[in-house]
Design an enzyme around this catalytic site. Structure first.
Site, PDB file in Angstrom:
ATOM      1  N   LEU D  75      -2.508 -25.730 -19.664  1.00 46.69           N
ATOM      2  CA  LEU D  75      -2.391 -24.702 -18.629  1.00 46.69           C
ATOM      3  C   LEU D  75      -3.454 -23.619 -18.738  1.00 46.69           C
ATOM      4  O   LEU D  75      -3.383 -22.595 -18.054  1.00 46.69           O
ATOM      5  CB  LEU D  75      -0.978 -24.116 -18.653  1.00 46.69           C
ATOM      6  CG  LEU D  75       0.129 -25.184 -18.505  1.00 46.69           C
ATOM      7  CD1 LEU D  75       1.496 -24.571 -18.693  1.00 46.69           C
ATOM      8  CD2 LEU D  75       0.046 -25.895 -17.173  1.00 46.69           C
ATOM      9  N   HIS D  77      -7.025 -21.760 -18.150  1.00 49.90           N
ATOM     10  CA  HIS D  77      -7.957 -21.666 -17.024  1.00 49.90           C
ATOM     11  C   HIS D  77      -9.372 -22.021 -17.472  1.00 49.90           C
ATOM     12  O   HIS D  77      -9.779 -21.636 -18.552  1.00 49.90           O
ATOM     13  CB  HIS D  77      -7.988 -20.228 -16.477  1.00 49.90           C
ATOM     14  CG  HIS D  77      -6.695 -19.768 -15.908  1.00 49.90           C
ATOM     15  ND1 HIS D  77      -5.657 -19.319 -16.701  1.00 49.90           N
ATOM     16  CD2 HIS D  77      -6.243 -19.694 -14.633  1.00 49.90           C
ATOM     17  CE1 HIS D  77      -4.633 -18.979 -15.924  1.00 49.90           C
ATOM     18  NE2 HIS D  77      -4.956 -19.207 -14.678  1.00 49.90           N
ATOM     19  N   GLU D 114      -9.450 -19.868 -26.485  1.00 53.26           N
ATOM     20  CA  GLU D 114     -10.788 -20.346 -26.829  1.00 53.26           C
ATOM     21  C   GLU D 114     -11.107 -20.006 -28.295  1.00 53.26           C
ATOM     22  O   GLU D 114     -11.667 -20.833 -29.023  1.00 53.26           O
ATOM     23  CB  GLU D 114     -11.836 -19.723 -25.894  1.00 53.26           C
ATOM     24  CG  GLU D 114     -11.915 -20.364 -24.522  1.00 53.26           C
ATOM     25  CD  GLU D 114     -10.735 -20.044 -23.587  1.00 53.26           C
ATOM     26  OE1 GLU D 114      -9.900 -19.181 -23.945  1.00 53.26           O
ATOM     27  OE2 GLU D 114     -10.651 -20.656 -22.510  1.00 53.26           O
ATOM     28  N   ASP D 128     -12.686 -33.241 -41.956  1.00 55.07           N
ATOM     29  CA  ASP D 128     -13.279 -34.566 -41.717  1.00 55.07           C
ATOM     30  C   ASP D 128     -14.435 -34.838 -42.671  1.00 55.07           C
ATOM     31  O   ASP D 128     -14.554 -35.927 -43.220  1.00 55.07           O
ATOM     32  CB  ASP D 128     -13.785 -34.647 -40.266  1.00 55.07           C
ATOM     33  CG  ASP D 128     -14.377 -36.016 -39.941  1.00 55.07           C
ATOM     34  OD1 ASP D 128     -13.732 -37.035 -40.267  1.00 55.07           O
ATOM     35  OD2 ASP D 128     -15.465 -36.087 -39.360  1.00 55.07           O
TER      36      ASP D 128
END
Lengths: 160, 160, 160, 160, 160, 160
Positions: D75, D77, D114, D128
């Site tokens: 959800l 933007h 973000e 990783d």
């Protein structure tokens, strides 16, 4: 005579230049539906409560797809969407689930393709989740209902 | 009774476990169409030669969308597609453009969603490219026609 | 001495060459949690029934993120995942929601990163959906629990 | 009482309508860390100079992930980010690497997700790259530290 | 006479059907370079140690781009790459940085496009990072050097 | 002395902070070409009419790649492109196809990378579609021709 705006004078595809268009708040509403057997519709509607929320998954798929529109539609502009909303309207009489998407942006170009893409992907997701019980579902009547905020004025589809 | 395979026993969405399914060559064929005004259809069919190739753009959009299916359909598996083909069938009598997608893979699960997604995005691309002259086009009758290669055997849609 | 496998002898990042590794069925299980205020946990748990299904949205986000792992983790291999499953374990005593992801593939390399990414994105989605009422939630203890099917044998995390 | 803003009055997920919110410059700072064995931390810190730059790879992964946030968080933007910065703080005493992301935008909504996504993906990338030598690393304490520029005023996390 | 394989008999673009091709291990090596002013080359080569690792960033961009090839090249097949490696060869005499990409897969079709895409995006990333000091850099001579493992046998480019 | 703007004072890669830069209309033009055998060029030029439109496919690939630039170039900003146009210039004398991309945006930063990426991906697509008949094609001379609208003024490449 009418011309296709997505091609230049040589017939070459272009992303239409919207640099000079004004920044306005634009909204588009699209609709479509998934027709299915009555038993499939029952399964979806019961499932909402107990067995798995088909429409909840389809709603998210539609919202996320609206954001992916410029990746899918080759000549669509990337846009900072400010609102995406999906509604479902089960209809036992016609044995279908209606889908409506409402998308808004404040930008130089409209969001018809975003609303239509949201409906299409939500519908395909309903198909995906129910295909094991009903391969013959049909995604249909995906169309623009309303559009406002651009230079071309308000559009309202007239249906009877 | 029939169950929705994309939910577990608690009604939670899952990507269905296909680990134990056999690797076979699978094919799916889907169809749909875009209905439009006769003048819009004329414009597209003329344009193919002179003013811009709407169907060429839609074909590519459909092929690329088939590859994006696992990004769009939440519970779809990522698959190494081995073939994607789009065909268009203009029909002046009904004033529409028919679209057919054929997708193949050698994998543990089928490509129905890839074929349906290719048809849907090709149809939406036709809409996008012609919307300046005809906002009322309708994307319709997206459905699975055939499917083969999986454990559930061959499916052929019967239409009259 | 131990060496970092993702760099070559000159210290340059590489996507590790797995060409010679065997194709086997591999599974990885990862866990993590989101700590929050008790009232936030209440809101999520009630909401499941009435006001909006936070965990349903987070589950889908996690499943879709597993598929995006090679786009996010620079040196991860693209893999044809055969199963992704997310489970949530609300814990009122510690005021947190536990998250577990189980991922399977039949391939030349494992799916630890896919399972860890699914947990992380599901947790961030819980944060996103509740941040208006609780900005201080913490996403924590994302870790590999089990891994099997590869050359390095079975790994089981020991916790007390 | 507090309400979850990402659901409408029927409990349906929506991309919150920010059309009416003002365009302001917004900033968010998030933090988290990766705990590991002292030997693993040594390997990373030495490697920076000689054997391969784990933190350089993780930094880029974090920056690129910030741009992918609307693809990951259902959800969220889509936003035209104007700045993304990642910093790493190795801590030998606690045997961990701290990660901080700072994100800016001039837009109708903030960039908390973000910044948090950048931290999470940078941390997973550290995992990783070092997992061959230390499978037991833990990604932890991902949280919002500061946020400013929106209607809800300045937020600063208080930690002791 | 030679025919373009990416079009069918009607001249329509298709993703070539590789269903019947054998699964073999395939490798492709591509090269290209970025020409620049000697001062720009100096800045990059010094920077590697002190001021910022341009080639480290470009290497990652190239590896990640190889994975995105089917998203970029419309008719490319999605492939489970098993190895991607980028090497840089600074050449002060010609004032350029040579770039080589080596890609492997075990699949039904080759990885020429993946290797070429990796070189191109690595080169563009060098441009991006240095453009503030040298806008006139040129990305050039991107070409296939070797290819093996497919039905068409081994290809080795002959240059003098 | 000149500095690389994509690194901070510690030599760490950053997405340059453009928050304080003005919103202006910016344009960039990039060029490059694909060299090939005369027969390959013939095939492409004939094909345009009859056998398949290589340049039509490459044009779309270039337009779509411009939109993907922030996914490909690690430190590029996401931008709401307002126009993308690709032109091809076949040159029988030099046996090549010239490619030019023109990109516009109204934003805080320029679109050089978008224009260069469009040229590179269009060129690679020409390679992909013709590689079965000519593996030795070379993608070359990708460079910025013009740039305007930013604080650094107008740039025009001078070539003789």
């Amino acid at each position: 005579m009418a011309e296709l705006t997505h091609f230049d004078e040589k017939g070459q595809a272009v992303m239409v230049d919207v640099t000079e268009k004004g920044i306005t708040t634009r909204e588009a509403i699209a609709r479509g539906h998934v027709r299915m057997r009555p038993e499939t519709l029952d399964l979806i509607l019961e499932g909402r409560a107990k067995k798995g929320d088909v429409l909840g998954v389809a709603r998210l798929a539609g919202i996320m797809a609206a954001k992916k529109t410029p990746d899918l539609i080759p000549l669509a502009h990337p846009l900072p969407l400010s609102s995406v909303k999906l509604d479902f309207f089960p209809d036992r009489e016609q044995s279908l689930i209606g889908i409506q998407a409402t998308v808004k942006v404040t930008s130089r170009t409209g969001v018809e393709m975003e609303a239509l893409t949201a409906v299409a992907v939500a519908a395909l997701t309903v198909y995906d989740m129910c295909k094991a019980v009903d391969r013959e579902m049909v995604v249909s009547e995906i169309r623009l209902m309303e559009k406002s905020g651009g230079r071309s004025g308000v559009f309202k589809r007239i249906e009877d």
